[in-house]
Scaffold this active site. Structure first.
Site, short mmCIF file in Angstrom:
data_model
loop_
_atom_site.label_atom_id
_atom_site.label_comp_id
_atom_site.label_asym_id
_atom_site.label_seq_id
_atom_site.Cartn_x
_atom_site.Cartn_y
_atom_site.Cartn_z
N HIS A 197 -8.77 -8.53 -5.83
CA HIS A 197 -8.24 -9.37 -4.77
C HIS A 197 -8.47 -10.83 -5.15
O HIS A 197 -9.46 -11.17 -5.81
CB HIS A 197 -8.94 -9.06 -3.44
CG HIS A 197 -8.24 -9.63 -2.24
ND1 HIS A 197 -8.44 -10.92 -1.83
CD2 HIS A 197 -7.33 -9.08 -1.39
CE1 HIS A 197 -7.70 -11.15 -0.75
NE2 HIS A 197 -7.01 -10.05 -0.46
N ASP A 203 -5.03 -2.40 0.43
CA ASP A 203 -3.74 -1.78 0.15
C ASP A 203 -3.86 -0.42 -0.52
O ASP A 203 -2.91 0.37 -0.50
CB ASP A 203 -2.91 -2.70 -0.76
CG ASP A 203 -2.61 -4.03 -0.11
OD1 ASP A 203 -2.14 -4.03 1.03
OD2 ASP A 203 -2.87 -5.08 -0.73
#
Length: 423
Positions: free
Chosen positions: A308, A365
């Site tokens: 991320h 996700d």
């Protein structure tokens, strides 16, 4: 400035420049360079804003090093346990959780504003069969300004509840209508007796020939998914909203820009990319091969759903949704082979020094796509679900930006192109 705690000295040519040091409430430190060009003629260069804070904000706090996410000072772990998405939406926009009367009023506004203008409903008939729901959604939201034209800065400041409720509620209806259009089924209108998430599920899946059973566990899970995605500080789409909004663009056009930014595979489309990757790995059957490919800098393959931009440890949202994913699939007796592949990929990556050293942990996700599949949400709707969840955050940032006397956003650049020929 009340946030200034000292000064840093920058030596440029023969001049010493004093740059204010500002500190946030969580101890974040920054150099205020707003007067740098005026005092020195210099600007800063920071491609992709990797190291630049663009604003002050009181909405969301993210600590990527320690895996912390808080909305208005409340940890995300607490919110998913005790609040609904509607309450979290109110929290983001207003700065505090609603009391009982505020909750009733906000819910009532969501209900009465859930119907799409009937003239707009016919717009869906003119989109080509197979049009992506995100493109339909972005276009339809932009068109809302023509049907509700009084959404300028003055009307928003006078009636933020109405503007917020109308947008959050209508966009949910639009999303469900877009899905029904894509599969050639009649639209299902919202019901006054259902909660926000239950209403969306019913509009998506109910049919006159196959009534949809609204299960409390599915409604609860959708609330959690929406809460986890409701805001995430100054990401790509939120920055787009603040940038477009700084020109005093109406709320609907501004949100339409945010949806367009979100539609990219590196932002809101990431969970759809994860499912596609897991399917490809499952078909091949050799997980180690894909782990090796992900580590090869000459191979374009990447492990989607890992790492991320902000988090350098486990994404706190991923911690929550991984647990919910296991529990939901078990309770619903769903045996999704992609979940087994996901677990194996995660285990292989977490035991590999390459990923550990680079802090490439599973992000939110990684599991949301599997959950949406289990709920019956088609893959081309995954990004739409993200957009529905992110609406309160976008509105909160737009409201905050307008209230901060923000000038129109206009970054500088360093020109490196051709120059006029000189004799």
């Amino acid at each position: 400035m009340e946030n200034v705690c000292g000064y840093a000295t920058l030596k440029i040519e023969d001049k010493d420049v004093q740059l204010p040091i500002v500190v946030g409430t969580e101890g974040e430190k920054a150099l205020d360079i707003s007067g740098l060009r005026k005092n020195t003629g210099y600007v800063t260069l920071d491609p992709s804003f990797m190291n630049t804070a663009a604003c002050y904000s009181q909405i969301t706090y993210v600590d990527g090093e320690h895996g912390i996410l808080r909305y208005r000072g409340i940890p995300i772990e607490e919110l998913v346990k005790t609040e609904s998405f509607v309450e979290v939406a109110y929290l983001l926009v207003h700065g505090q959780l609603p009391d009982l009367e505020q909750r009733k009023l906000f819910s009532s506004l969501l209900n009465v504003n859930s119907l799409l203008h009937e003239d707009m409903r016919h717009f869906f008939d003119h989109f080509p069969r197979g049009a992506h729901p995100m493109h339909i959604l972005s276009t339809m939201i932009n068109a809302l300004a023509a049907f509700y034209p009084n959404v300028d800065t003055q009307s928003l400041s006078e009636d933020i509840d109405l503007s917020t409720a109308r947008l959050i509620s209508i966009v949910r209806t639009m999303a469900a209508f877009a899905y029904k259009k894509s599969i050639g089924e009649p639209v299902v209108y919202p019901r006054h007796d259902l909660t926000y998430c239950a209403n969306f599920l019913n509009m998506m899946f109910d049919s006159s020939v196959a009534p949809y059973e609204i299960k409390p566990e599915t409604v609860r899970l959708l609330n959690i998914l929406f809460i986890l995605h409701a805001d995430h500080e100054q990401n790509c789409s939120t920055t787009a909203v603040r940038t477009i909004g700084s020109a005093q663009v109406n709320l609907y056009a501004t949100i339409s820009a945010g949806i367009s930014a979100l539609s990219g595979p590196l932002h809101g489309g990431a969970n759809q990319e994860v499912v596609a990757m897991l399917r490809m790995i499952a078909e091949d059957g050799n997980i180690e091969k894909f782990i090796r490919r992900a580590k090869d800098k000459n191979d374009p393959f990447r492990l989607m759903g890992f790492g991320h931009r902000v988090y350098k440890t486990y994404d706190p949202r991923a911690v929550i949704i991984k647990k919910e994913c296991h529990a939901f699939l078990k309770k619903a007796h769903i045996n999704d082979p992609l979940l087994q592949v996901a677990l194996a990929v995660e285990q292989a990556a977490l035991n590999d020094e390459y990923f550990v050293e680079r802090h490439l942990y599973p992000n939110v996700d990684f599991y949301t796509g599997i959950l949406y599949r289990a709920m019956g949400i088609p893959e081309n709707m995954f990004t739409v679900m993200f957009a529905l969840a992110r609406l309160p955050g976008w509105i909160a940032h737009w409201k905050e930006m307008l209230g901060g006397n923000t000038k129109i956003v206009r970054p500088r650049q360093i020109y490196v192109g051709k120059t006029p020929n000189k004799a």
